[in-house]
Design an enzyme around this catalytic site. Structure first.
Site, short mmCIF file in Angstrom:
data_model
loop_
_atom_site.label_atom_id
_atom_site.label_comp_id
_atom_site.label_asym_id
_atom_site.label_seq_id
_atom_site.Cartn_x
_atom_site.Cartn_y
_atom_site.Cartn_z
N ALA A 81 0.83 -1.21 0.00
CA ALA A 81 0.00 0.00 0.00
C ALA A 81 0.86 1.25 0.00
O ALA A 81 2.02 1.21 0.42
CB ALA A 81 -0.90 0.01 1.23
N ASP A 82 0.29 2.33 -0.49
CA ASP A 82 0.92 3.64 -0.33
C ASP A 82 -0.18 4.66 -0.07
O ASP A 82 -1.29 4.52 -0.59
CB ASP A 82 1.73 4.03 -1.57
N THR A 83 0.12 5.64 0.77
CA THR A 83 -0.86 6.66 1.15
C THR A 83 -0.29 8.05 0.89
O THR A 83 0.86 8.32 1.22
CB THR A 83 -1.20 6.54 2.65
#
Lengths: 214, 214
Positions: free
Chosen positions: A86-88
């Site tokens: 994931a990346d935010t």
């Protein structure tokens, strides 16, 4: 909603390709056992090369995860049943805010976010084995949450930054910690703001690993 | 946003008139030191006597808090600088859902909430000493958050209820625990859904205890 398949999931080899202590905590919160294998991807994509923050976070999440996938799939040892990446990013008016680089940077980011509405976007990548070439399937989705930050005085911002809490967090605040008082409301998935949207993730898991006992 | 006044606040005698472990946890999260003194108020107001769920939760929060206020103000020992009370209800189509009474009740409540939007309302009561009669001032406000629950299968609901998590929670779910996967999104204050809205609370504290060092 994972209870019916949790026993089945926890008999599998699941990798979380993230060093974020918040993502690890969220996996524990829903009872999912993961092995943490950090990505070596450098996260140095040029933001200018992407049309939108969504395009940028989608590609960063994909690259981060595929680095781990390629490494683990090339090893002789058994392949994970699921690799989670994931990346935010935090975004306002098309600008992307990642982790602050310094005290002054954190103060300037929070001054920008104060009294306005920003967006938090997480892109999640789920990789499961498959026969064929490549020998895996990629499921990717993104979640967007609107976040309303209260009107903060300069003194509130500076004394919050001095707690050090902002320094390792996209957008310079932690909604689940001292920063909780800064946020007047959100629209969308709360856990996305912490760094990982749990409801859409659980829905995808129910599709990838159907309840066989039902 | 409490950092500038937190040192001042933590030199005061603050009472949290609630037994909720979640409210205690939220106070710790924002660094506020409280003494917990549970209310002996029975919480037996007749829902039929109130026009709206908001009226009901407002009066319940007030009665719960005033029971503690009257007890502590009648004692010879020093009066608290602040007494904090609250009550939270979950409501759908005008109906109020409190803590489930049994396994079957929890299943029926969750079946009602599944796939629809409900509201969570918390009423907060803050009591500070004042000269006059009564010798205190009451500040009360309420916060409403919309909560969207995903579409849940009967098996998802039953296996979630069997974790016991729903039993001590209004509406039969814990958004901050296993129940996090059930919620597809919210509109408003997240901490209100856990049982105590932190941002409006912090704003009121900044008014009641102004930053004297600024």
């Amino acid at each position: 909603m994972l209870q019916p398949i949790l026993h089945q999931l926890n008999s599998k080899y699941i990798v979380l390709a993230s060093t974020s202590p918040r993502r690890k905590m969220l996996m524990e919160q829903i009872g999912l056992k993961c092995k943490i294998i950090p990505s070596n991807f450098e996260e140095n994509l040029r933001k200018e090369d992407f049309k939108t923050p969504l395009d940028y976070v989608t590609e960063t999440a994909r690259q981060k995860t595929l680095e781990v996938v390629n490494r683990l799939y090339s090893e002789k040892s058994s392949r994970p049943d699921l690799i989670i990446g994931a990346d935010t990013v935090v975004t306002l008016d098309g600008e992307i805010f990642e982790k602050p680089k310094s005290r002054d940077h954190a103060i300037s980011v929070l001054s920008r976010l104060s009294g306005s509405t920003h967006n938090v976007i997480t892109s999640v990548v789920l990789v499961t084995p498959e026969t064929g070439d490549p020998p895996f399937k990629i499921t990717q989705f993104s979640t967007n949450t609107e976040v309303w930050m209260g009107e903060l005085s300069q003194r509130m911002i500076e004394s919050y930054v001095d707690t050090q809490e902002p320094m390792d967090k996209a957008g310079g605040y932690g909604i689940q910690a001292l920063g909780s008082t800064l946020i007047s409301g959100i629209k969308g998935d709360y856990f996305n703001v912490i760094g990982f949207p749990l409801h859409p993730f659980a829905k995808e898991l129910c599709k990838l690993f159907p309840d066989t006992s039902a």
